[in-house]
Design a protein around this motif. Structure first.
Motif, mmCIF file in Angstrom:
data_model
loop_
_atom_site.group_PDB
_atom_site.id
_atom_site.type_symbol
_atom_site.label_atom_id
_atom_site.label_comp_id
_atom_site.label_asym_id
_atom_site.label_seq_id
_atom_site.Cartn_x
_atom_site.Cartn_y
_atom_site.Cartn_z
ATOM 1 N N ALA A 310 2.359 -14.041 -112.529
ATOM 2 C CA ALA A 310 1.920 -15.412 -112.936
ATOM 3 C C ALA A 310 0.859 -16.113 -111.823
ATOM 4 O O ALA A 310 -0.177 -16.608 -112.412
ATOM 5 C CB ALA A 310 3.194 -16.328 -112.956
ATOM 6 N N GLU A 311 0.706 -15.728 -110.671
ATOM 7 C CA GLU A 311 -0.104 -15.965 -109.793
ATOM 8 C C GLU A 311 -1.416 -15.543 -109.976
ATOM 9 O O GLU A 311 -2.415 -15.825 -109.664
ATOM 10 C CB GLU A 311 0.436 -16.032 -108.257
ATOM 11 N N ALA A 312 -1.264 -14.058 -110.140
ATOM 12 C CA ALA A 312 -2.571 -13.395 -110.840
ATOM 13 C C ALA A 312 -3.152 -14.421 -112.112
ATOM 14 O O ALA A 312 -4.488 -14.369 -111.991
ATOM 15 C CB ALA A 312 -2.503 -12.031 -111.092
ATOM 16 N N GLY A 313 -2.569 -14.576 -112.992
ATOM 17 C CA GLY A 313 -2.985 -15.451 -113.922
ATOM 18 C C GLY A 313 -3.631 -16.602 -113.680
ATOM 19 O O GLY A 313 -4.769 -17.232 -114.032
ATOM 20 N N ARG A 314 -2.912 -17.415 -112.646
ATOM 21 C CA ARG A 314 -3.456 -18.626 -112.005
ATOM 22 C C ARG A 314 -4.774 -18.543 -111.315
ATOM 23 O O ARG A 314 -5.726 -19.460 -111.536
ATOM 24 C CB ARG A 314 -2.388 -19.331 -111.164
ATOM 25 N N VAL A 315 -4.667 -17.346 -110.567
ATOM 26 C CA VAL A 315 -6.347 -17.198 -109.948
ATOM 27 C C VAL A 315 -7.137 -16.745 -111.062
ATOM 28 O O VAL A 315 -8.206 -17.160 -110.714
ATOM 29 C CB VAL A 315 -5.834 -15.781 -108.901
ATOM 30 N N GLY A 316 -7.033 -15.889 -111.942
ATOM 31 C CA GLY A 316 -7.841 -15.928 -112.894
ATOM 32 C C GLY A 316 -8.465 -17.286 -113.629
ATOM 33 O O GLY A 316 -9.524 -17.291 -114.082
ATOM 34 N N ALA A 317 -7.434 -18.077 -113.867
ATOM 35 C CA ALA A 317 -7.828 -19.398 -114.535
ATOM 36 C C ALA A 317 -8.747 -20.212 -113.613
ATOM 37 O O ALA A 317 -9.728 -20.817 -113.973
ATOM 38 C CB ALA A 317 -6.580 -20.097 -115.023
ATOM 39 N N ALA A 333 2.048 -26.000 -106.701
ATOM 40 C CA ALA A 333 3.150 -26.366 -107.752
ATOM 41 C C ALA A 333 3.632 -25.011 -108.430
ATOM 42 O O ALA A 333 3.067 -23.996 -108.202
ATOM 43 C CB ALA A 333 2.245 -27.158 -108.952
ATOM 44 N N THR A 334 4.759 -25.182 -108.939
ATOM 45 C CA THR A 334 5.325 -23.901 -109.651
ATOM 46 C C THR A 334 4.454 -23.602 -110.756
ATOM 47 O O THR A 334 4.347 -24.434 -111.589
ATOM 48 C CB THR A 334 6.750 -24.128 -110.131
ATOM 49 N N PRO A 335 3.887 -22.336 -111.042
ATOM 50 C CA PRO A 335 3.114 -21.971 -112.028
ATOM 51 C C PRO A 335 3.821 -21.936 -113.293
ATOM 52 O O PRO A 335 3.803 -20.929 -113.987
ATOM 53 C CB PRO A 335 2.446 -20.736 -111.493
ATOM 54 N N VAL A 336 4.234 -23.105 -113.883
ATOM 55 C CA VAL A 336 5.115 -22.823 -115.168
ATOM 56 C C VAL A 336 4.405 -22.386 -116.250
ATOM 57 O O VAL A 336 4.896 -21.414 -116.977
ATOM 58 C CB VAL A 336 5.638 -24.256 -115.565
ATOM 59 N N ARG A 337 3.172 -22.753 -116.370
ATOM 60 C CA ARG A 337 2.522 -22.427 -117.680
ATOM 61 C C ARG A 337 2.025 -20.741 -117.723
ATOM 62 O O ARG A 337 2.138 -20.162 -118.389
ATOM 63 C CB ARG A 337 1.309 -23.048 -117.747
ATOM 64 N N ASP A 338 1.716 -20.412 -116.203
ATOM 65 C CA ASP A 338 1.364 -18.840 -116.181
ATOM 66 C C ASP A 338 2.573 -18.090 -116.234
ATOM 67 O O ASP A 338 2.591 -17.132 -116.773
ATOM 68 C CB ASP A 338 0.759 -18.808 -114.528
ATOM 69 N N ILE A 339 3.702 -18.802 -115.573
ATOM 70 C CA ILE A 339 4.888 -17.944 -116.056
ATOM 71 C C ILE A 339 5.225 -17.648 -117.420
ATOM 72 O O ILE A 339 5.573 -16.572 -117.895
ATOM 73 C CB ILE A 339 6.211 -18.316 -115.390
ATOM 74 N N LEU A 340 5.184 -18.903 -118.199
ATOM 75 C CA LEU A 340 5.476 -18.675 -119.583
ATOM 76 C C LEU A 340 4.510 -17.913 -120.444
ATOM 77 O O LEU A 340 4.900 -16.873 -121.291
ATOM 78 C CB LEU A 340 5.469 -20.162 -120.378
ATOM 79 N N LEU A 341 3.265 -17.669 -120.029
ATOM 80 C CA LEU A 341 2.445 -17.029 -120.609
ATOM 81 C C LEU A 341 2.633 -15.839 -120.260
ATOM 82 O O LEU A 341 2.651 -14.636 -121.284
ATOM 83 C CB LEU A 341 1.015 -17.496 -120.062
ATOM 84 N N VAL A 342 2.928 -15.336 -119.194
ATOM 85 C CA VAL A 342 3.356 -13.748 -118.752
ATOM 86 C C VAL A 342 4.455 -13.243 -119.291
ATOM 87 O O VAL A 342 4.717 -12.237 -120.094
ATOM 88 C CB VAL A 342 3.684 -13.716 -117.258
ATOM 89 N N ALA A 343 5.503 -14.298 -119.634
ATOM 90 C CA ALA A 343 6.734 -14.013 -120.294
ATOM 91 C C ALA A 343 6.636 -13.782 -121.750
ATOM 92 O O ALA A 343 7.006 -12.770 -122.419
ATOM 93 C CB ALA A 343 7.907 -15.247 -120.222
ATOM 94 N N VAL A 344 5.814 -14.416 -122.543
ATOM 95 C CA VAL A 344 5.252 -14.192 -123.663
ATOM 96 C C VAL A 344 4.522 -12.867 -123.867
ATOM 97 O O VAL A 344 4.876 -11.966 -124.796
ATOM 98 C CB VAL A 344 4.443 -15.433 -124.547
#
Length: 419
Positions: A310-317, A333-344
């Motif tokens: 999720a953090e890697a996704g946030r760095v990418g964004a 902030a807790t990377p809620v969107r990034d975690i959910l994206l990775v989960a999907v």
């Protein structure tokens, strides 16, 4: 999966920090500890299709791992940066390779996470055999993934506690396999399973390297350790080589021990090879304890790696590689969107790789993940060769450049051999 490094950029250590830094012994165990994780828990079953000749693959992979570890140690000395897996290719080659490195690492992270979840299912099946089967395995995998996603959404402290509390527990299955394997090792079983496929070893061994290298993911942590190591110019190469050598010895010995107790045909059907081996050597209760330890470690590892992905996704964004609408802004902030994206994405990967057997699905996932990471390693090795041009001493410049080129060539060879 083995532990992998990640974080935010670090400055070069000051003289004061270096004076309080890790020595070569502690740094060696730091690198080894980042590698020795849950990555090996299903590998003996995967390698059973090759046979005990896979120990040759372990030896070859160990040599390549040592060279790659030296690459990251040198990068850590020259340009300490915990985000180096992205920065090194961008700075040393071209900005486009920074994107290639990031997307490869990000995808490898969440694909590899599914493999960890599959390993957890395998050891959970020791207690609930009905979980084995394409549909049952898929459902259980998804439950595990989303349970760890929920833990991440609850907060990083929950994930850190889970990972820390299971850290030492994860060593129990490996150490038990080594200890009991030495006592119950049967040369007839080991040599009887030497080359199951019957194909020439010159073809079998290279083809096993990508699978084996799943256990080596995390060797890049040598570059991250630079800021914490006392006298990094001297101690970091020692730590990198020593850490990889120690992890390689542990992994190779454990795999050989399992293959010296369980015949290849039976091992190939196992969903919990370390638990099965201990059960044979010390009884079903001991096997169940080892299965519980392996299960706990895989869950702890998966929890941490959901957050890393999720953090890697946030760095990418933040870098413009992903639409910012998919990411949570704010470093604290807790990377809620990034975690959910990775989960999907993990859920889709689990569905896309659905296979008749758990081991076959695990193999497909780790092969994809390792191939992506090897691409990152190639780019970083080539970046080192480019950075070497800034070294004033001619001998050191050419040795550094040669190390980078040899490491890149090794990774390319592994990829080609796997096709």
């Amino acid at each position: 999966m083995s532990q992998r490094a990640g974080g935010v950029a670090a400055d070069a250590p000051s003289d004061t920090a270096a004076a309080r830094g890790l020595g070569p012994f502690a740094a060696t165990f730091l690198v080894a500890g980042n590698m020795i994780g849950s990555g090996v828990f299903l590998l003996p079953a995967s390698l059973a299709a090759i046979g005990s000749a896979s120990v040759i693959g372990w030896a070859v992979a160990s040599v390549g791992g040592l060279v790659l570890a030296l690459v990251f140690a040198l990068l850590g000395i020259m340009r300490p940066d915990v985000n180096g897996l992205v920065r090194y290719p961008a700075d040393g080659l071209h900005p486009i390779f920074g994107f290639v490195s990031w997307i490869s690492y990000w995808v490898a992270s969440w694909v590899g996470n599914v493999a960890i979840a599959i390993a957890a299912v395998g050891y959970l099946a020791v207690f609930l055999p009905g979980l084995i089967g394409p549909v049952a395995t898929l459902v259980t995998t998804l439950v595990i993934i989303w349970a760890l996603v929920a833990a991440n959404l609850w907060g990083p402290r929950v994930v850190v506690w889970l990972a820390a509390s299971t850290l030492m527990i994860g060593l129990i299955p490996i150490l038990a396999a080594i200890g009991l394997g030495v006592l119950h090792f049967d040369p007839d079983i080991f040599w009887g399973s030497w080359n199951v496929s019957g194909q020439p070893l010159s073809k079998v061994v290279p083809g096993s390297l990508v699978m084996i290298f799943w256990a080596f993911m995390g060797l890049e942590s040598a570059s991250v350790a630079a800021a914490a190591v006392d006298n990094p110019r001297r101690n970091l190469p020692i730590a990198a080589l020593g850490g990889v050598a120690l992890a390689s010895l542990v992994y190779t010995t454990a795999t050989a021990a399992v293959m010296g107790v369980i015949p290849a045909e039976r091992l190939a059907a196992s969903t919990a090879p370390f638990a099965d081996m201990v059960a044979i050597a010390a009884g079903p209760i001991a096997g169940a304890v080892v299965a519980a330890c392996a299960l706990a470690k895989t869950l702890g590892t998966l929890g941490g790696w959901v957050l890393v992905a999720a953090e890697a996704g946030r760095v990418g964004a933040a870098s413009g590689y992903l639409p910012k609408a998919l990411s949570t802004r704010g470093v604290r902030a807790t990377p809620v969107r990034d975690i959910l994206l990775v989960a999907v994405l993990m859920s889709l990967a689990a569905l896309a790789t659905l296979s008749p057997t758990l081991t076959k699905q695990f193999n497909a996932l780790i092969n994809a993940s390792v191939l992506l990471i090897l691409l990152v390693y190639i780019l970083c090795a080539l970046a080192l060769a480019r950075f070497a041009s800034g070294i004033e001493d001619p001998a050191r410049r050419w040795v550094t450049r040669l190390i980078g080129l040899v490491a890149a060539a090794f990774c390319v060879w592994m990829i080609v051999a796997s096709l």
